[in-house]
Design a protein around this motif. Structure first.
Motif, mmCIF file in Angstrom:
data_model
loop_
_atom_site.group_PDB
_atom_site.id
_atom_site.type_symbol
_atom_site.label_atom_id
_atom_site.label_comp_id
_atom_site.label_asym_id
_atom_site.label_seq_id
_atom_site.Cartn_x
_atom_site.Cartn_y
_atom_site.Cartn_z
ATOM 1 N N MET A 91 0.858 -1.218 0.032
ATOM 2 C CA MET A 91 0.085 0.050 -0.085
ATOM 3 C C MET A 91 0.873 1.377 0.011
ATOM 4 O O MET A 91 1.908 1.266 0.729
ATOM 5 C CB MET A 91 -1.144 0.098 1.354
ATOM 6 N N LYS A 92 0.364 2.077 -0.737
ATOM 7 C CA LYS A 92 1.025 3.619 -0.699
ATOM 8 C C LYS A 92 0.169 4.532 -0.148
ATOM 9 O O LYS A 92 -1.295 4.810 -0.555
ATOM 10 C CB LYS A 92 1.583 3.955 -1.928
ATOM 11 N N ARG A 93 0.400 5.165 1.077
ATOM 12 C CA ARG A 93 -0.173 6.177 1.560
ATOM 13 C C ARG A 93 0.280 7.510 1.467
ATOM 14 O O ARG A 93 1.392 7.744 1.498
ATOM 15 C CB ARG A 93 -0.443 5.860 3.216
ATOM 16 N N ILE A 94 -0.554 8.197 0.904
ATOM 17 C CA ILE A 94 -0.186 9.680 0.438
ATOM 18 C C ILE A 94 -0.794 10.756 1.171
ATOM 19 O O ILE A 94 -2.030 10.678 1.316
ATOM 20 C CB ILE A 94 -0.579 9.982 -0.950
ATOM 21 N N TYR A 95 -0.211 11.470 2.060
ATOM 22 C CA TYR A 95 -0.536 12.358 3.002
ATOM 23 C C TYR A 95 -0.818 13.815 2.447
ATOM 24 O O TYR A 95 0.061 14.449 1.917
ATOM 25 C CB TYR A 95 0.269 12.366 4.253
ATOM 26 N N CYS A 96 -2.169 14.482 2.482
ATOM 27 C CA CYS A 96 -2.298 15.598 1.766
ATOM 28 C C CYS A 96 -2.740 16.582 2.954
ATOM 29 O O CYS A 96 -3.516 16.527 3.729
ATOM 30 C CB CYS A 96 -3.571 15.398 0.901
ATOM 31 N N THR A 97 -2.046 17.623 2.806
ATOM 32 C CA THR A 97 -2.232 18.815 3.563
ATOM 33 C C THR A 97 -3.371 19.783 2.870
ATOM 34 O O THR A 97 -3.893 19.368 1.889
ATOM 35 C CB THR A 97 -0.966 20.066 3.665
ATOM 36 N N PRO A 98 -3.991 20.698 3.698
ATOM 37 C CA PRO A 98 -5.015 21.354 3.209
ATOM 38 C C PRO A 98 -4.648 22.306 1.794
ATOM 39 O O PRO A 98 -5.183 22.232 0.867
ATOM 40 C CB PRO A 98 -5.221 22.442 4.307
ATOM 41 N N ASP A 99 -3.175 22.631 1.893
ATOM 42 C CA ASP A 99 -2.571 23.129 0.500
ATOM 43 C C ASP A 99 -2.631 22.179 -0.595
ATOM 44 O O ASP A 99 -2.895 22.619 -1.673
ATOM 45 C CB ASP A 99 -1.425 23.579 0.899
ATOM 46 N N ASP A 100 -2.256 20.853 -0.273
ATOM 47 C CA ASP A 100 -2.416 19.787 -1.299
ATOM 48 C C ASP A 100 -3.683 19.573 -1.784
ATOM 49 O O ASP A 100 -3.825 19.599 -3.075
ATOM 50 C CB ASP A 100 -1.911 18.551 -0.776
ATOM 51 N N LEU A 101 -4.732 19.751 -1.076
ATOM 52 C CA LEU A 101 -6.186 19.499 -1.555
ATOM 53 C C LEU A 101 -6.483 20.615 -2.388
ATOM 54 O O LEU A 101 -7.280 20.488 -3.587
ATOM 55 C CB LEU A 101 -7.184 19.525 -0.530
ATOM 56 N N LEU A 102 -6.070 21.895 -2.179
ATOM 57 C CA LEU A 102 -6.392 23.112 -3.183
ATOM 58 C C LEU A 102 -5.613 22.912 -4.608
ATOM 59 O O LEU A 102 -5.903 23.520 -5.243
ATOM 60 C CB LEU A 102 -5.919 24.348 -2.448
ATOM 61 N N ARG A 103 -4.458 21.924 -4.469
ATOM 62 C CA ARG A 103 -3.600 22.045 -5.383
ATOM 63 C C ARG A 103 -4.020 20.632 -6.447
ATOM 64 O O ARG A 103 -3.112 20.386 -7.276
ATOM 65 C CB ARG A 103 -2.074 21.954 -5.220
ATOM 66 N N ILE A 104 -4.944 19.956 -6.172
ATOM 67 C CA ILE A 104 -5.352 18.788 -6.856
ATOM 68 C C ILE A 104 -6.061 19.089 -8.026
ATOM 69 O O ILE A 104 -7.105 19.938 -8.050
ATOM 70 C CB ILE A 104 -6.072 17.884 -6.095
ATOM 71 N N ARG A 105 -5.680 18.599 -9.187
ATOM 72 C CA ARG A 105 -6.367 18.879 -10.291
ATOM 73 C C ARG A 105 -6.351 17.509 -11.398
ATOM 74 O O ARG A 105 -5.544 16.645 -11.042
ATOM 75 C CB ARG A 105 -5.704 20.085 -11.357
ATOM 76 N N VAL A 106 -7.168 17.609 -12.326
ATOM 77 C CA VAL A 106 -7.020 16.490 -13.337
ATOM 78 C C VAL A 106 -6.373 16.794 -14.347
ATOM 79 O O VAL A 106 -6.617 18.036 -15.071
ATOM 80 C CB VAL A 106 -8.658 16.297 -13.529
ATOM 81 N N GLY A 107 -5.414 15.914 -14.949
ATOM 82 C CA GLY A 107 -4.576 16.349 -16.038
ATOM 83 C C GLY A 107 -5.116 15.772 -17.409
ATOM 84 O O GLY A 107 -6.143 14.944 -17.367
ATOM 85 N N ALA A 108 -4.710 16.354 -18.532
ATOM 86 C CA ALA A 108 -5.045 15.624 -19.975
ATOM 87 C C ALA A 108 -4.408 14.351 -19.760
ATOM 88 O O ALA A 108 -3.534 14.023 -19.171
ATOM 89 C CB ALA A 108 -4.198 16.520 -20.855
ATOM 90 N N PRO A 109 -4.785 13.381 -20.584
ATOM 91 C CA PRO A 109 -4.406 12.119 -20.965
ATOM 92 C C PRO A 109 -2.964 11.945 -21.334
ATOM 93 O O PRO A 109 -2.151 13.019 -21.741
ATOM 94 C CB PRO A 109 -5.320 11.470 -21.986
ATOM 95 N N LEU A 110 -2.171 11.042 -20.930
ATOM 96 C CA LEU A 110 -0.817 10.819 -20.897
ATOM 97 C C LEU A 110 -0.324 11.081 -22.265
ATOM 98 O O LEU A 110 0.761 11.641 -22.603
ATOM 99 C CB LEU A 110 -0.308 9.382 -20.590
ATOM 100 N N GLY A 111 -1.054 10.703 -23.568
ATOM 101 C CA GLY A 111 -0.511 10.613 -24.655
ATOM 102 C C GLY A 111 -0.133 9.144 -25.434
ATOM 103 O O GLY A 111 -0.012 8.289 -24.511
ATOM 104 N N ALA A 112 0.214 9.215 -26.646
ATOM 105 C CA ALA A 112 0.553 8.084 -27.433
ATOM 106 C C ALA A 112 1.580 7.135 -26.784
ATOM 107 O O ALA A 112 1.692 5.809 -26.723
ATOM 108 C CB ALA A 112 0.496 8.234 -28.809
ATOM 109 N N ILE A 113 2.793 8.119 -26.557
ATOM 110 C CA ILE A 113 4.110 7.280 -26.375
ATOM 111 C C ILE A 113 3.926 6.773 -24.864
ATOM 112 O O ILE A 113 4.446 5.591 -24.298
ATOM 113 C CB ILE A 113 5.284 8.054 -26.434
ATOM 114 N N ALA A 114 3.166 7.449 -23.874
ATOM 115 C CA ALA A 114 3.182 7.072 -22.507
ATOM 116 C C ALA A 114 2.463 5.878 -22.617
ATOM 117 O O ALA A 114 2.478 4.788 -21.691
ATOM 118 C CB ALA A 114 2.828 8.077 -21.655
ATOM 119 N N GLU A 115 1.304 5.885 -23.283
ATOM 120 C CA GLU A 115 0.253 4.789 -23.100
ATOM 121 C C GLU A 115 0.780 3.507 -23.838
ATOM 122 O O GLU A 115 0.594 2.270 -23.450
ATOM 123 C CB GLU A 115 -0.997 4.856 -23.846
#
Length: 341
Positions: free
Chosen positions: A1-25
């Motif tokens: 398991m990986k546990r990622i600890y988020c501060t209030p600042d982290d929650l404000l900086r969460i965003r959805v990114g564009a898909p990875l693209g052809a080479i990454a997939e």
């Protein structure tokens, strides 16, 4: 398991990114095809393994099925097309690749896994043969792995990202994190990513935030990637876009014949757009259509002027790929938010 600890600042900086693209997939697909227990990908894996390019071993060396793989996704992420991804690979920072190589070498030694082959040390040489060999292998495997379906899959992943962004905008970050994936649990302030092995690893974001990206071949658990050269860059969490057979069918299912497209472009030019969706050169387009290279070039020029394809010169050949508008036309899915390029 990986546990990622988020501060209030982290929650404000969460965003959805564009898909990875052809080479990454394509790189992620390299890892999936080497696995045995791949559930919904079993049929795909069988087909692909029957048509493996001769240079696939180059990718298998650096992208094994286990967790200690060489991260070439972070340096090339954001390149939508295979050509842009290959260019990004050639231009990737020597320091970044050297640090990534060192990290993987230490990780594999720590876990008792086989070391990276000696040729990988040359990846940090920007003008060396190692990067060219990887680029050639990625391009060859991309054609086999996606079999002309990349434009459709790209559209599917863009729509998945838009749905996630809509959830974030309308229902908030807590709902987005709670609905990410069956392998992800949100127990504020910790995002838990469950893995098959038993060890637990804690990560503190300390205000860097997260970028969340849907992926076809991040399977079965989400992946986390971080820049080794920019310590302030947000962590990337790549989550599987496929959860059930309906998702798989929507992402990979066959494209129905689009008679409206034929009526709009003419049968030969519509067929040209279909061929170009698989990624091809002018010579390959001529061969597939059964026309002369000059005629194929004329069809490509008209499609390019209409904003349906992009073209670029690669070595001694002119190569073509569909734009977002071209992919939408092929799928019969024209909406108000379609971009031309």
């Amino acid at each position: 398991m990986k546990r990622i600890y988020c501060t209030p600042d982290d929650l404000l900086r969460i965003r959805v990114g564009a898909p990875l693209g052809a080479i990454a997939e394509t790189m992620l697909a390299t890892r999936v095809v080497q696995r045995r227990n791949v559930a919904g990908f079993a049929g795909w894996r069988s087909q692909v393994r029957g048509a493996m390019p001769a240079n696939f071993g180059v990718l298998a060396d650096i992208l094994p099925a286990d967790d200690s793989f060489l991260d070439l996704i972070t340096p090339t992420r954001g390149a939508r097309s295979i050509s842009a991804g290959i260019e990004a690979l050639h231009l990737a920072s020597r320091d970044e690749l050297r640090m990534e190589l060192d990290s993987v070498i230490r990780s594999r030694a720590r876990e008792g896994q086989a070391p990276l082959p000696a040729w990988t040390a040359e990846l940090s040489d920007r003008d060396g043969t190692a990067r060219r060999n990887v680029a050639d292998a990625v391009e060859a495997f991309h054609s086999v792995a996606f079999a002309g379906r990349w434009s459709h899959i790209q559209t599917y992943l863009e729509q998945a990202a838009e749905r996630m962004a809509h959830t974030l905008a309308t229902e908030g970050v807590e709902r987005l994190l709670a609905d990410l994936h069956p392998y992800v649990s949100w127990r504020a302030p910790v995002l838990e990513i469950h893995r098959q092995h038993d060890c637990t690893h804690d990560e503190h974001l300390d205000g860097r935030g997260l970028i969340i990206i849907p992926s076809l071949f991040a399977w079965p658990q989400p992946l986390t990637l971080m820049s080794l050269v920019d310590k302030d860059a947000p962590m990337t969490v790549i989550v599987p876009a496929l959860r059930d057979i309906n998702d798989f069918t929507a992402a990979w299912g066959p494209r129905a014949t689009n008679e409206a497209l034929t009526a709009l472009l003419g049968r030969t030019r519509a067929a040209a757009l279909q061929v170009i969706a698989e990624g091809c050169s002018t010579t390959e387009l001529a061969r597939r259509l059964g026309v002369s290279p000059a005629t194929a070039s004329e069809h490509a020029s008209i499609l390019r002027e209409s904003g349906l394809i992009d073209s670029w010169r690669h070595r001694n050949a002119m190569r073509h790929e569909v734009t977002t508008l071209g992919a939408a036309l092929l799928d019969g899915n024209l909406g108000s938010n379609v971009r031309i390029a």
